[in-house]
Design an enzyme around this catalytic site. Structure first.
Site, short mmCIF file in Angstrom:
data_model
loop_
_atom_site.label_atom_id
_atom_site.label_comp_id
_atom_site.label_asym_id
_atom_site.label_seq_id
_atom_site.Cartn_x
_atom_site.Cartn_y
_atom_site.Cartn_z
N CYS A 112 1.43 -1.31 0.44
CA CYS A 112 -0.11 -0.31 -0.11
C CYS A 112 0.65 1.30 0.12
CB CYS A 112 -0.47 -0.12 1.44
SG CYS A 112 -1.85 1.87 1.59
N CYS A 128 -0.83 3.88 2.21
CA CYS A 128 -0.32 4.00 4.25
C CYS A 128 1.63 3.97 3.69
CB CYS A 128 -0.57 2.16 4.17
SG CYS A 128 -1.46 1.63 3.40
N ASP A 129 2.64 3.72 2.73
CA ASP A 129 3.89 3.67 3.27
C ASP A 129 4.66 3.85 2.25
OD1 ASP A 129 3.31 1.37 5.01
OD2 ASP A 129 3.51 -0.66 3.54
#
Ligand SMILES: Cc1cc2nc3c(=O)[nH]c(=O)nc-3n(C[C@H](O)[C@H](O)[C@H](O)COP(=O)(O)OP(=O)(O)OC[C@H]3O[C@@H](n4cnc5c(N)ncnc54)[C@H](O)[C@@H]3O)c2cc1C
Length: 308
Positions: free
Chosen positions: A137, A140-141
């Site tokens: 993701c 997200c990261d």
């Protein structure tokens, strides 16, 4: 495990766009409706910063804001939400029973809207370095890889979306693709080709991911020349496909060979009173608008099934 004494009219499994749309329709039709979600309500789209293709939002909307609004709308009409994992469905009698980590819940009709998950690549180092450089993701990261070099594996819409997202943070994004052309839509391809930080490595596959505490190298093989090379990266983002969340449905409902639920145009499954909607059903185009549309169709089908 406790069995709820309350029989719901409809139980919806999954709180992504398909389940939320179904919930708006069933609750507004005055059906006692329960939505069961094992994680955060919103589904996969909460990993996306901006949704540019959902009608009605010329100035864009985030996936989180869009699905929060859907949930608020459904709740306003009376949809109940339970945070629990669905582990099975008993469909033998006229009454269906949805088995969850919080107990068993009876219902007249069930709408399965459990979506799908990112597929693993299955190479050495992938599991070991997940969370230590291997990610599924970008939203997200991505911020963890500011000014670093990263790789994205895949050639479809998800891979190119992830690569474009990563250019906000990384100083270099290498897309590793096993073929000599991308499967992503032309608009996305054009964006990727124009972006100076993105480089595409054609005909290439990852053989292993190595490093110390964190990823530092991916070992590559060119499938045409068989030439092996090393690519220094701090992160590897996997975008190689989806796995439908249908593990608990095997042998209960008819699935196709990819594991998605076979439905007709009314979103009816092989079991009367059980409907499927969104990414989890066969031949889905895996978009929010389609998931929301499926949810509405399934809800209207469930309403008719109960009335009959
Ligand atoms: C990075 C990325 C970018 C995207 N960008 C776009 C875009 O710009 N525009 C667009 O239209 N689409 C986009 N998509 C696709 C879109 O997110 C999906 O098509 C859509 O979310 C599908 O909705 P769904 O409700 O069918 O499933 P999901 O969104 O997958 O929701 C399913 C829900 O069910 C829950 N669930 C699953 N199994 C169980 C269980 N056993 N018990 C309880 N709960 C369960 C899951 O936790 C999940 O919350 C993107 C997807 C990704 C990953």
């Amino acid at each position: 495990m406790v069995k709820s004494s309350k029989e719901y009219d409809v139980i919806i499994i999954g709180g992504g766009p398909a389940g939320l749309s179904a919930g708006i329709y069933t609750a507004r039709a005055r059906l006692n409706s329960l939505l069961v979600e094992r994680g955060a309500v919103g589904g996969q789209i909460i990993n996306t910063e901006w949704v540019e293709n959902y009608p009605g939002f010329a100035e864009n909307i985030s996936g989180t804001d869009l699905t929060e609004a859907m949930h608020k709308q459904a709740t306003k009409f009376g949809l109940e939400t339970l945070v629990a994992e669905v582990t099975g469905i008993d469909i033998k009698g006229k009454q269906k029973v949805v088995k969850t980590s919080q107990g068993d819940f009876p219902a007249k009709a069930v709408i399965i809207a459990g979506g799908s998950e990112r597929q693993k690549l299955g190479v050495p180092g992938e599991a070991e370095y997940t969370g230590k450089g291997v990610s599924y993701c970008a939203t997200c990261d991505g911020p963890f890889f500011r000014d670093k070099a990263v790789a994205v594996v895949g050639g479809g819409n998800a891979a190119i979306t992830e690569a474009l997202e990563l250019t906000k943070f990384a100083n270099k994004v290498t897309v590793i693709h096993r073929r000599d052309e991308l499967r992503a839509t032309k608009i996305l391809q054009e964006k990727a080709f124009k972006e100076k930080k993105i480089k595409i490595l054609w005909d290439s596959v990852i053989e292993s991911i190595t490093g110390d505490n964190f990823v530092d190298t991916v070992k590559l093989n060119n499938v045409k020349t068989q030439k092996k090379t090393d690519l220094k990266v701090s992160g590897v983002f996997m975008a190689v496909g989806f796995k439908p969340n249908t593990g608990y449905l095997k042998g209960i409902i008819e699935l196709d060979k990819t594991g998605t639920i076979i439905v007709n145009e009314k979103m009816e499954t092989s079991v009367p009173g059980v409907f499927a909607a969104g990414d989890i059903r066969s031949n889905s185009i895996r978009q929010v608008i389609a998931a929301a549309g499926d949810g509405a169709v399934a809800a209207i089908g469930a309403e008719k099934y109960i009335a009959e």
